[in-house]
Design a protein around this motif. Sequence first.
Motif, PDB file in Angstrom:
ATOM      1  N   ILE A 282     -25.573  -3.142  39.516  1.00  0.00           N
ATOM      2  CA  ILE A 282     -24.202  -2.850  39.934  1.00  0.00           C
ATOM      3  C   ILE A 282     -24.163  -2.457  41.411  1.00  0.00           C
ATOM      4  N   GLU A 283     -25.052  -1.557  41.801  1.00  0.00           N
ATOM      5  CA  GLU A 283     -25.111  -1.103  43.194  1.00  0.00           C
ATOM      6  C   GLU A 283     -25.446  -2.252  44.150  1.00  0.00           C
ATOM      7  N   ASN A 284     -26.388  -3.091  43.749  1.00  0.00           N
ATOM      8  CA  ASN A 284     -26.815  -4.186  44.619  1.00  0.00           C
ATOM      9  C   ASN A 284     -25.744  -5.253  44.777  1.00  0.00           C
ATOM     10  N   ALA A 285     -25.013  -5.533  43.715  1.00  0.00           N
ATOM     11  CA  ALA A 285     -23.924  -6.511  43.797  1.00  0.00           C
ATOM     12  C   ALA A 285     -22.841  -6.026  44.744  1.00  0.00           C
ATOM     13  N   LEU A 286     -22.506  -4.747  44.655  1.00  0.00           N
ATOM     14  CA  LEU A 286     -21.494  -4.180  45.552  1.00  0.00           C
ATOM     15  C   LEU A 286     -21.981  -4.213  46.995  1.00  0.00           C
ATOM     16  N   THR A 308     -17.613   7.230  31.481  1.00  0.00           N
ATOM     17  CA  THR A 308     -18.251   6.051  32.067  1.00  0.00           C
ATOM     18  C   THR A 308     -17.472   5.579  33.286  1.00  0.00           C
ATOM     19  N   LEU A 309     -16.137   5.638  33.215  1.00  0.00           N
ATOM     20  CA  LEU A 309     -15.321   5.261  34.370  1.00  0.00           C
ATOM     21  C   LEU A 309     -15.587   6.188  35.554  1.00  0.00           C
ATOM     22  N   LYS A 310     -15.745   7.465  35.294  1.00  0.00           N
ATOM     23  CA  LYS A 310     -16.050   8.412  36.371  1.00  0.00           C
ATOM     24  C   LYS A 310     -17.389   8.060  37.016  1.00  0.00           C
ATOM     25  N   SER A 314     -17.956   6.608  40.920  1.00  0.00           N
ATOM     26  CA  SER A 314     -18.873   7.239  41.875  1.00  0.00           C
ATOM     27  C   SER A 314     -19.801   6.219  42.528  1.00  0.00           C
ATOM     28  N   LYS A 315     -19.977   5.067  41.874  1.00  0.00           N
ATOM     29  CA  LYS A 315     -20.817   4.000  42.418  1.00  0.00           C
ATOM     30  C   LYS A 315     -20.026   3.041  43.309  1.00  0.00           C
ATOM     31  N   GLY A 316     -18.700   3.177  43.308  1.00  0.00           N
ATOM     32  CA  GLY A 316     -17.877   2.292  44.117  1.00  0.00           C
ATOM     33  C   GLY A 316     -17.203   1.178  43.353  1.00  0.00           C
ATOM     34  N   VAL A 317     -17.301   1.179  42.023  1.00  0.00           N
ATOM     35  CA  VAL A 317     -16.661   0.149  41.202  1.00  0.00           C
ATOM     36  C   VAL A 317     -15.158   0.429  41.127  1.00  0.00           C
ATOM     37  N   THR A 318     -14.352  -0.594  41.331  1.00  0.00           N
ATOM     38  CA  THR A 318     -12.900  -0.417  41.262  1.00  0.00           C
ATOM     39  C   THR A 318     -12.247  -1.252  40.162  1.00  0.00           C
ATOM     40  N   TYR A 319     -12.933  -2.293  39.661  1.00  0.00           N
ATOM     41  CA  TYR A 319     -12.324  -3.125  38.623  1.00  0.00           C
ATOM     42  C   TYR A 319     -13.180  -3.081  37.366  1.00  0.00           C
ATOM     43  N   VAL A 320     -12.563  -2.701  36.250  1.00  0.00           N
ATOM     44  CA  VAL A 320     -13.286  -2.592  34.991  1.00  0.00           C
ATOM     45  C   VAL A 320     -12.497  -3.266  33.877  1.00  0.00           C
ATOM     46  N   THR A 321     -13.230  -3.744  32.893  1.00  0.00           N
ATOM     47  CA  THR A 321     -12.624  -4.272  31.681  1.00  0.00           C
ATOM     48  C   THR A 321     -13.325  -3.657  30.487  1.00  0.00           C
ATOM     49  N   CYS A 322     -12.631  -3.641  29.363  1.00  0.00           N
ATOM     50  CA  CYS A 322     -13.233  -3.164  28.125  1.00  0.00           C
ATOM     51  C   CYS A 322     -12.674  -3.991  26.975  1.00  0.00           C
ATOM     52  N   SER A 323     -13.323  -3.900  25.831  1.00  0.00           N
ATOM     53  CA  SER A 323     -12.936  -4.735  24.700  1.00  0.00           C
ATOM     54  C   SER A 323     -13.249  -4.033  23.397  1.00  0.00           C
ATOM     55  N   GLY A 324     -12.653  -4.537  22.338  1.00  0.00           N
ATOM     56  CA  GLY A 324     -13.055  -4.128  21.001  1.00  0.00           C
ATOM     57  C   GLY A 324     -14.223  -4.996  20.570  1.00  0.00           C
ATOM     58  N   LEU A 325     -14.660  -4.841  19.335  1.00  0.00           N
ATOM     59  CA  LEU A 325     -15.776  -5.630  18.827  1.00  0.00           C
ATOM     60  C   LEU A 325     -15.285  -6.640  17.800  1.00  0.00           C
ATOM     61  N   ILE A 326     -15.818  -7.845  17.892  1.00  0.00           N
ATOM     62  CA  ILE A 326     -15.708  -8.786  16.788  1.00  0.00           C
ATOM     63  C   ILE A 326     -17.134  -8.974  16.307  1.00  0.00           C
ATOM     64  N   THR A 327     -17.460  -8.364  15.214  1.00  0.00           N
ATOM     65  CA  THR A 327     -18.849  -8.252  14.780  1.00  0.00           C
ATOM     66  C   THR A 327     -19.334  -9.579  14.230  1.00  0.00           C
ATOM     67  N   THR A 328     -20.175 -10.239  14.991  1.00  0.00           N
ATOM     68  CA  THR A 328     -20.689 -11.541  14.595  1.00  0.00           C
ATOM     69  C   THR A 328     -21.976 -11.860  15.327  1.00  0.00           C
ATOM     70  N   GLY A 329     -22.851 -12.545  14.670  1.00  0.00           N
ATOM     71  CA  GLY A 329     -23.982 -13.160  15.328  1.00  0.00           C
ATOM     72  C   GLY A 329     -25.013 -12.228  15.927  1.00  0.00           C
ATOM     73  N   ASN A 330     -24.764 -10.938  15.983  1.00  0.00           N
ATOM     74  CA  ASN A 330     -25.695 -10.058  16.676  1.00  0.00           C
ATOM     75  C   ASN A 330     -26.968  -9.843  15.871  1.00  0.00           C
ATOM     76  N   ALA A 331     -28.028  -9.459  16.585  1.00  0.00           N
ATOM     77  CA  ALA A 331     -29.336  -9.346  15.948  1.00  0.00           C
ATOM     78  C   ALA A 331     -29.385  -8.193  14.940  1.00  0.00           C
TER      79      ALA A 331
END
Length: 464
Positions: A282-286, A308-310, A314-331
């Motif tokens: 995250i830091e390197n991309a910014l 987590t947003l805080k 603090s790292k300089g991230v300004t755009y965030v997204t979040c989602s619910g879960l659709i439980t499928t396919g995971n290990a």
Amino acid sequence: MNLKQYMRENFTEVRHTTLNPKGPGAVRIHLIPPKFDDNKPAASVAIINGQDIIPVNYAWSVLLAEFINEVNKYHGREVSDEDVSNILNATCKNVKKVFPVISKKRIKNDIRTMMETFEQVAYGKEVTTDIGYMNIGEYSEHMKAPHRMDIMVSAMEKQGHWNCNQCCVHCYAAGQTDSAEPELTTEQWKKILDSLKEIGIPQVTFTGGEPTMRDDLFELIDHARWFISRLNTNGIKLTKEYCKKLHDCELDSVQITFYSHDRETHNRLVGGDHFDETVSGIENALEAGISLSVNTPLCTLNKDYTETLKFLKSKGVTYVTCSGLITTGNALKENSEALQLSTEEIKKVLSEATDYAYANGMEISFTSPGWIEGSFFEAHALNTPSCGACLSNMAITPGGNVVPCQSWLSGKPLGNILKDSWESIWNNEECIKHRKHSALMNGDCPLKKPAGSAKTNNEGGQDK
């Protein structure tokens, strides 16, 4: 030349140009023509920076097409004031062949207004021109292809071995029927990218599996310069040098999945000790100047999302997204379903998160359609998510199969991009059915299972 003749002869492909490509705040424009129908004409659309869709009437379509043609003659070199004057004059001359009674002054003013409008949209400023509102659902019958293709360049299994540097509890791609299909070669993916350009799809997302597992990823991104290009990754491999290479390849944006500010929680959900590597990514991309968003799939273990947003702020991230879960396919499917939040729990998390985000200059989006009623999004100034399968987006699996979206990996594919014609895929009965559902714009995802439902459906997913 009359307008109908011009549209028939000239509006057969997507046009693309980039304004201010070397400086900050580039504006990338894709002019997408509709399916041509003498009996049912439709306006074109301009997609700005792969995100905002603007309806463009017939006159502005001609104007923008000719302007793009002239601008692109100067591709690769700095444009002087004299060049700008020549571009405007040549554009006027060509437009007057279609609209001879319109004055040169009017055409130049319209060009300036159009470019000013596109810049306002790209920079998130107040738009001073009445550009109208376009519902993509209403426009769907005029579309020849989706506006984004997610290309899953990396498989979850390769030569009988696990092919990801994480083993996430909520991974949508693991354990699905295509997870072990052979990966396509570099040249095959380049051929696909060329086909997507010819089809007229302006945006591609490199995803997987974990796309950074491919050694040829830079070569593929470099080959995709015509597109708005995006990378979905867990961030582990994003060293300073890696991010510089991504920037040099002109990658437009990267999305990194980050589960929690809490080291133990993040590592538990990704199945390994990778917290520090992802944070460094995250830091390197910014630092490299790459446009960055950070996505967090929400569950019972990270419902302290505001913390987590805080941390991200603090790292300089300004755009965030979040989602619910659709439980499928995971290990670890059983664990994933046990960690699913209810609708009311997600609403509580989002209420707190939006309050913090807006108070601290962050942009936030919730991306899972069908979880929450529209009135909640309106009350919290959030865009209402809706299913875009076979409408705004589709996906190609590691072996070249086309599916409705990157979450929809089970079942019969709509076709194979290397073997079947695009027309046969786009007009596939199942594709049309999914597109009609998405065009309803009702926010419902056909793959969603509510918390506590029977654990029998193996379709669907969410961002890694």
